[in-house]
Structures are given as C-alpha cells and as structure tokens.
Design a protein around this motif. Structure first.
Motif, PDB file in Angstrom:
ATOM      1  N   LYS A  53       0.828  -1.381   0.037  1.00 17.26           N
ATOM      2  CA  LYS A  53       0.022  -0.084   0.073  1.00 17.26           C
ATOM      3  C   LYS A  53       0.867   1.419   0.030  1.00 17.26           C
ATOM      4  O   LYS A  53       0.455   2.134  -0.733  1.00 17.26           O
ATOM      5  CB  LYS A  53      -0.748  -0.205   1.167  1.00 17.26           C
ATOM      6  N   LEU A  54       2.017   1.245   0.718  1.00 20.75           N
ATOM      7  CA  LEU A  54       2.661   2.485   0.926  1.00 20.75           C
ATOM      8  C   LEU A  54       3.332   2.795  -0.687  1.00 20.75           C
ATOM      9  O   LEU A  54       3.940   3.978  -0.653  1.00 20.75           O
ATOM     10  CB  LEU A  54       3.728   2.284   1.865  1.00 20.75           C
ATOM     11  N   PHE A  55       3.424   1.831  -1.245  1.00 29.82           N
ATOM     12  CA  PHE A  55       4.022   2.110  -2.652  1.00 29.82           C
ATOM     13  C   PHE A  55       3.200   2.996  -3.454  1.00 29.82           C
ATOM     14  O   PHE A  55       3.529   3.793  -4.382  1.00 29.82           O
ATOM     15  CB  PHE A  55       4.615   1.018  -3.512  1.00 29.82           C
ATOM     16  N   ASP A  89      -0.306  18.496  -1.979  1.00 36.28           N
ATOM     17  CA  ASP A  89      -1.542  18.502  -1.026  1.00 36.28           C
ATOM     18  C   ASP A  89      -2.034  17.285  -0.501  1.00 36.28           C
ATOM     19  O   ASP A  89      -2.868  17.382   0.443  1.00 36.28           O
ATOM     20  CB  ASP A  89      -2.821  19.397  -1.896  1.00 36.28           C
ATOM     21  N   ARG A  90      -1.417  16.309  -1.141  1.00 38.55           N
ATOM     22  CA  ARG A  90      -2.123  14.807  -0.635  1.00 38.55           C
ATOM     23  C   ARG A  90      -0.857  13.987   0.132  1.00 38.55           C
ATOM     24  O   ARG A  90      -1.384  13.271   0.864  1.00 38.55           O
ATOM     25  CB  ARG A  90      -2.217  14.258  -1.822  1.00 38.55           C
ATOM     26  N   ARG A  91       0.435  14.672   0.269  1.00 40.48           N
ATOM     27  CA  ARG A  91       1.567  14.085   1.007  1.00 40.48           C
ATOM     28  C   ARG A  91       2.693  14.983   1.311  1.00 40.48           C
ATOM     29  O   ARG A  91       2.815  15.876   0.367  1.00 40.48           O
ATOM     30  CB  ARG A  91       1.839  12.677   0.475  1.00 40.48           C
ATOM     31  N   VAL A 107       9.430   9.919   9.632  1.00 35.68           N
ATOM     32  CA  VAL A 107       9.842   8.725   9.072  1.00 35.68           C
ATOM     33  C   VAL A 107       8.911   8.791   7.674  1.00 35.68           C
ATOM     34  O   VAL A 107       7.862   8.639   7.600  1.00 35.68           O
ATOM     35  CB  VAL A 107       9.567   7.446   9.614  1.00 35.68           C
ATOM     36  N   PRO A 108       9.875   8.764   6.504  1.00 38.66           N
ATOM     37  CA  PRO A 108       8.950   8.873   5.263  1.00 38.66           C
ATOM     38  C   PRO A 108       8.367   7.303   5.016  1.00 38.66           C
ATOM     39  O   PRO A 108       8.899   6.172   5.371  1.00 38.66           O
ATOM     40  CB  PRO A 108       9.984   9.000   4.100  1.00 38.66           C
ATOM     41  N   ASP A 109       7.105   7.309   4.348  1.00 38.15           N
ATOM     42  CA  ASP A 109       6.444   6.011   4.092  1.00 38.15           C
ATOM     43  C   ASP A 109       7.223   5.515   2.685  1.00 38.15           C
ATOM     44  O   ASP A 109       7.358   4.410   2.840  1.00 38.15           O
ATOM     45  CB  ASP A 109       5.022   6.439   3.660  1.00 38.15           C
ATOM     46  N   LYS A 142      17.368   2.169   9.063  1.00 31.81           N
ATOM     47  CA  LYS A 142      17.699   2.906  10.443  1.00 31.81           C
ATOM     48  C   LYS A 142      16.718   3.797  10.821  1.00 31.81           C
ATOM     49  O   LYS A 142      16.222   3.906  12.216  1.00 31.81           O
ATOM     50  CB  LYS A 142      19.126   3.592  10.540  1.00 31.81           C
ATOM     51  N   VAL A 143      15.853   4.414   9.905  1.00 29.46           N
ATOM     52  CA  VAL A 143      14.890   5.600  10.227  1.00 29.46           C
ATOM     53  C   VAL A 143      13.580   4.831  10.313  1.00 29.46           C
ATOM     54  O   VAL A 143      12.905   5.245  10.927  1.00 29.46           O
ATOM     55  CB  VAL A 143      14.801   6.685   9.225  1.00 29.46           C
ATOM     56  N   GLY A 144      13.470   3.648   9.802  1.00 27.70           N
ATOM     57  CA  GLY A 144      12.283   2.643   9.995  1.00 27.70           C
ATOM     58  C   GLY A 144      11.383   2.826   8.633  1.00 27.70           C
ATOM     59  O   GLY A 144      10.425   2.228   8.680  1.00 27.70           O
ATOM     60  N   THR A 145      11.928   3.218   7.477  1.00 26.14           N
ATOM     61  CA  THR A 145      11.083   3.130   6.286  1.00 26.14           C
ATOM     62  C   THR A 145      11.016   1.850   5.856  1.00 26.14           C
ATOM     63  O   THR A 145      12.091   1.122   5.869  1.00 26.14           O
ATOM     64  CB  THR A 145      11.799   4.300   5.151  1.00 26.14           C
ATOM     65  N   LYS A 146       9.904   1.513   5.068  1.00 27.22           N
ATOM     66  CA  LYS A 146       9.600  -0.015   4.887  1.00 27.22           C
ATOM     67  C   LYS A 146       9.354  -0.190   3.336  1.00 27.22           C
ATOM     68  O   LYS A 146       9.467  -1.305   2.787  1.00 27.22           O
ATOM     69  CB  LYS A 146       8.709  -0.493   5.793  1.00 27.22           C
ATOM     70  N   SER A 147       9.469   0.916   2.625  1.00 24.91           N
ATOM     71  CA  SER A 147       9.220   0.888   1.189  1.00 24.91           C
ATOM     72  C   SER A 147      10.043   1.843   0.421  1.00 24.91           C
ATOM     73  O   SER A 147      10.075   3.245   0.789  1.00 24.91           O
ATOM     74  CB  SER A 147       7.717   1.092   0.730  1.00 24.91           C
TER      75      SER A 147
END
Length: 135
Positions: A5-7, A38-40, A67-69, A89-94
C-alpha cells in the motif's frame, strides 16, 4: 495488500538525489512530487543543497522531521546501499530504486544489488527497483 500500500498511497515521500539540475531525473521527479504536495509530505534529500525548487532540502534521511512512508532513490548506484541502510535505520519500509548501474552492468553492479537485498532483508524493507525486488 497492506505490505504494498505504501508504494501507491504514501503519506510522505523522500526523494534522495533531489536536484534542480536541468533535465535530471531528480528534478523531474521532484517537480511531479511537488504537484501532489496537497496529498502527501514531500522531502527532498541532498547533502549538497539547502533547498531545491523552493523546497527545504535535508542532508540525509536521518534529518527528516518524520519517517517517510516511501523513499525514492535517484543517486549513483555506488551510494544506494548506504541510502537503503539509512532508510532501514529510520524505519522506512518501502523504497523504489530508480538508479541504474546494477547487474545489468556486470559483476560490480551485481554485487551492489546483492548488498542492497541483504540490507533490505535485515530491516524488513520492500524494494522495487530497476533490477532489485525484495518481497
């Protein structure tokens, strides 16, 4: 479905390799991201710039206010493993790797690709890239 979904609908996007250099991939992608601000949230990342296209620029992913998605990567291939490490390290998963110079250019590129896959697995990062896919 949640894993990908994050992609497609990230709430925040970091562009590593953002630039205002005419005709560059980093500029074209940033221009398009700005159109959807305006959306992100959009975070240009480039250690050599304070701002790009009138947007505050951050030196690294570690310097972002959140943390960016999704992280988009448009730096030379040799720098991509460090970007993936920083994303983990910052926690981004995508992550989407737009950079070229991996197994399509030979053994050095293949080794970089393997290193990226190893780092991604370590941090649980999903990657879509020119020749890398980590589920």
């Amino acid at each position: 479905m949640d894993k990908i979904k994050l992609f497609f609908n990230p709430k925040s996007v970091a562009l590593v390799g953002a630039t205002d250099k005419e005709g560059s991939t980093g500029k074209i992608i940033l221009q398009n991201l700005i159109k959807g601000k305006d959306r992100r949230a959009v975070y240009p990342v480039n250690p050599n710039r304070e701002s790009v296209l009138e947007q505050k620029c951050y030196p690294t992913l570690k310097d972002l206010p959140e943390v960016p998605d999704l992280v988009l990567v448009v730096v030379p291939a040799k720098f991509v493993p460090q970007v993936i490490e920083d994303a983990g390290k910052v926690g981004t998963k995508s992550v989407i790797i737009i950079s070229a110079g991996f197994k399509e250019v030979g053994s050095e590129g293949k080794a970089l690709e393997e290193k990226i896959a190893e780092i991604a697995k370590q941090y649980g990062i999903r990657i879509i890239g020119p020749t890398v896919w980590v589920p």
